[in-house]
Scaffold this motif. Structure first.
Motif, PDB file in Angstrom:
ATOM      1  N   GLU A  56       6.985   6.760  23.516  1.00 49.08           N
ATOM      2  CA  GLU A  56       5.734   6.197  23.030  1.00 49.08           C
ATOM      3  C   GLU A  56       5.915   5.720  21.592  1.00 49.08           C
ATOM      4  N   THR A  57       5.221   4.632  21.273  1.00 49.77           N
ATOM      5  CA  THR A  57       5.364   4.006  19.964  1.00 49.77           C
ATOM      6  C   THR A  57       4.023   3.928  19.250  1.00 49.77           C
ATOM      7  N   THR A  58       4.057   4.168  17.954  1.00 48.84           N
ATOM      8  CA  THR A  58       2.890   3.983  17.105  1.00 48.84           C
ATOM      9  C   THR A  58       3.287   3.141  15.904  1.00 48.84           C
ATOM     10  N   LYS A  59       2.498   2.133  15.616  1.00 48.67           N
ATOM     11  CA  LYS A  59       2.739   1.305  14.433  1.00 48.67           C
ATOM     12  C   LYS A  59       1.731   1.687  13.346  1.00 48.67           C
ATOM     13  N   ARG A  60       2.248   2.062  12.202  1.00 46.10           N
ATOM     14  CA  ARG A  60       1.399   2.423  11.074  1.00 46.10           C
ATOM     15  C   ARG A  60       1.461   1.301  10.050  1.00 46.10           C
ATOM     16  N   ALA A  61       0.480   0.431  10.119  1.00 44.25           N
ATOM     17  CA  ALA A  61       0.434  -0.711   9.211  1.00 44.25           C
ATOM     18  C   ALA A  61      -0.155  -0.289   7.875  1.00 44.25           C
ATOM     19  N   PRO A  62       0.279  -0.913   6.792  1.00 41.06           N
ATOM     20  CA  PRO A  62      -0.278  -0.557   5.483  1.00 41.06           C
ATOM     21  C   PRO A  62      -1.714  -1.043   5.355  1.00 41.06           C
ATOM     22  N   ASP A  63      -2.460  -0.389   4.490  1.00 37.74           N
ATOM     23  CA  ASP A  63      -3.812  -0.840   4.157  1.00 37.74           C
ATOM     24  C   ASP A  63      -3.654  -1.964   3.133  1.00 37.74           C
ATOM     25  N   ILE A  64      -3.625  -3.194   3.649  1.00 34.39           N
ATOM     26  CA  ILE A  64      -3.318  -4.341   2.793  1.00 34.39           C
ATOM     27  C   ILE A  64      -4.296  -4.441   1.629  1.00 34.39           C
ATOM     28  N   GLU A  65      -5.577  -4.318   1.902  1.00 32.94           N
ATOM     29  CA  GLU A  65      -6.570  -4.477   0.845  1.00 32.94           C
ATOM     30  C   GLU A  65      -6.421  -3.403  -0.231  1.00 32.94           C
ATOM     31  N   ALA A  66      -6.187  -2.162   0.187  1.00 31.17           N
ATOM     32  CA  ALA A  66      -6.033  -1.080  -0.782  1.00 31.17           C
ATOM     33  C   ALA A  66      -4.777  -1.281  -1.626  1.00 31.17           C
ATOM     34  N   MET A  67      -3.671  -1.669  -0.969  1.00 28.86           N
ATOM     35  CA  MET A  67      -2.440  -1.895  -1.712  1.00 28.86           C
ATOM     36  C   MET A  67      -2.571  -3.092  -2.631  1.00 28.86           C
ATOM     37  N   MET A  68      -3.308  -4.113  -2.198  1.00 26.77           N
ATOM     38  CA  MET A  68      -3.540  -5.283  -3.040  1.00 26.77           C
ATOM     39  C   MET A  68      -4.271  -4.880  -4.311  1.00 26.77           C
ATOM     40  N   ARG A  69      -5.310  -4.069  -4.154  1.00 25.86           N
ATOM     41  CA  ARG A  69      -6.069  -3.645  -5.330  1.00 25.86           C
ATOM     42  C   ARG A  69      -5.193  -2.831  -6.271  1.00 25.86           C
ATOM     43  N   ARG A  70      -4.394  -1.936  -5.682  1.00 27.22           N
ATOM     44  CA  ARG A  70      -3.554  -1.066  -6.505  1.00 27.22           C
ATOM     45  C   ARG A  70      -2.538  -1.878  -7.300  1.00 27.22           C
ATOM     46  N   PHE A  71      -1.821  -2.747  -6.620  1.00 24.62           N
ATOM     47  CA  PHE A  71      -0.773  -3.494  -7.299  1.00 24.62           C
ATOM     48  C   PHE A  71      -1.341  -4.557  -8.226  1.00 24.62           C
ATOM     49  N   SER A  72      -2.450  -5.182  -7.836  1.00 24.21           N
ATOM     50  CA  SER A  72      -3.047  -6.192  -8.699  1.00 24.21           C
ATOM     51  C   SER A  72      -3.482  -5.576 -10.016  1.00 24.21           C
ATOM     52  N   ASP A  73      -4.138  -4.423  -9.951  1.00 21.19           N
ATOM     53  CA  ASP A  73      -4.595  -3.757 -11.172  1.00 21.19           C
ATOM     54  C   ASP A  73      -3.422  -3.353 -12.050  1.00 21.19           C
ATOM     55  N   LEU A  74      -2.385  -2.823 -11.428  1.00 22.57           N
ATOM     56  CA  LEU A  74      -1.230  -2.374 -12.201  1.00 22.57           C
ATOM     57  C   LEU A  74      -0.458  -3.545 -12.794  1.00 22.57           C
ATOM     58  N   LEU A  75      -0.296  -4.612 -12.015  1.00 19.02           N
ATOM     59  CA  LEU A  75       0.453  -5.757 -12.506  1.00 19.02           C
ATOM     60  C   LEU A  75      -0.228  -6.419 -13.694  1.00 19.02           C
ATOM     61  N   LEU A  76      -1.546  -6.390 -13.712  1.00 16.44           N
ATOM     62  CA  LEU A  76      -2.284  -7.002 -14.818  1.00 16.44           C
ATOM     63  C   LEU A  76      -2.057  -6.272 -16.131  1.00 16.44           C
ATOM     64  N   THR A  77      -1.594  -5.030 -16.071  1.00 16.81           N
ATOM     65  CA  THR A  77      -1.367  -4.254 -17.289  1.00 16.81           C
ATOM     66  C   THR A  77       0.039  -4.440 -17.841  1.00 16.81           C
ATOM     67  N   LEU A  78       0.918  -5.115 -17.091  1.00 16.61           N
ATOM     68  CA  LEU A  78       2.311  -5.241 -17.514  1.00 16.61           C
ATOM     69  C   LEU A  78       2.528  -6.445 -18.409  1.00 16.61           C
ATOM     70  N   ASP A  79       3.442  -6.304 -19.352  1.00 17.15           N
ATOM     71  CA  ASP A  79       3.884  -7.447 -20.124  1.00 17.15           C
ATOM     72  C   ASP A  79       4.796  -8.306 -19.271  1.00 17.15           C
ATOM     73  N   THR A  80       4.941  -9.559 -19.649  1.00 20.62           N
ATOM     74  CA  THR A  80       5.743 -10.484 -18.849  1.00 20.62           C
ATOM     75  C   THR A  80       7.222 -10.122 -18.841  1.00 20.62           C
ATOM     76  N   ASP A  81       7.675  -9.322 -19.817  1.00 23.59           N
ATOM     77  CA  ASP A  81       9.093  -8.980 -19.874  1.00 23.59           C
ATOM     78  C   ASP A  81       9.393  -7.612 -19.268  1.00 23.59           C
ATOM     79  N   ILE A  82       8.413  -7.018 -18.583  1.00 24.82           N
ATOM     80  CA  ILE A  82       8.610  -5.725 -17.935  1.00 24.82           C
ATOM     81  C   ILE A  82       8.490  -5.899 -16.429  1.00 24.82           C
TER      82      ILE A  82
END
Length: 217
Positions: free
Chosen positions: A166-192
């Protein structure tokens, strides 16, 4: 849907801090057992997006009439184009049995064909040690850590040599991950880079995990 959802991520922060996919691959898996119930191979199918397929065929001088159909000679020339791996490359596939990572070989028996303008390739990975599942959970997660390539498990997960799995596919929560990474990326300098900032590999964060359970042999 998956591809469209990633567009805001590409706009969330300036380069070089940003990682976003340039190639999209629909993935299928075939898990192969021997007559003793041991896991011997995994066959991987990659279906490339239409744009990358077109660029690849143009670069190789294939399909000059642009009808989306290759001759047998052209298919033979295309086979293996994505199986020339550098040492240490994991093939963008991580397999785990229980708590133990699988030791997978490099690509074997590569094939390629074109269907409606999209390149579809397959390759075989040998599972070294041919382990028995012995009731333990088996999982596969296709992803590129750098997220240059985005994998989505849309193809079938098939089994050869063992019934009742039997197989189960566990897909990521795209919207939650988008919010997490978008918020974090906005805090980074362009050289980091995200890695320098201690962020997890973005490719793994957006990966689908395929978990497999099989009856005792």
């Amino acid at each position: 849907m998956f591809r469209a959802a990633l567009i805001p991520l590409a706009l969330a922060a300036p380069a070089p801090a940003l990682a976003h996919p340039h190639i999209f691959i629909d993935t299928g898996l075939e898990v192969i057992f021997d007559e003793a119930g041991r896991l011997t191979h995994v066959k991987v199918t990659w279906e490339y997006d239409a744009f990358y397929s077109l660029l690849t065929m143009e670069e190789r001088g294939l399909d000059p009439d642009y009808d989306g159909v290759l001759t047998a000679e052209e298919e033979a020339a295309l086979s293996g184009f994505d199986a020339q791996w550098i040492p240490g490359f994991n093939g963008d596939l991580v397999g785990i049995l229980g708590d133990t990572p699988l030791d997978l070989s490099g690509p074997l028996k590569p094939t390629a064909r074109v269907v409606e303008g999209q390149i579809i390739t397959t390759h075989l990975r040998e599972v070294k040690g041919t382990p028995l599942l012995e009731g333990e959970q088996l999982s596969f997660k296709p992803y590129d850590e750098t997220f240059y390539t985005a994998y989505e498990v849309t193809g079938p997960v098939k089994f050869v040599g063992l019934k009742g799995c039997e197989t189960t596919k566990r897909a990521p929560d795209i919207e939650a991950m988008m919010r997490r990474f978008s918020d974090l990326l906005l805090t980074l300098d362009t050289d980091i880079t995200p890695e320098d900032a201690g962020l997890p590999p973005i490719g793994e964060a957006f990966a689908t995990e395929v978990t497999i359970t099989c009856p005792a042999f």
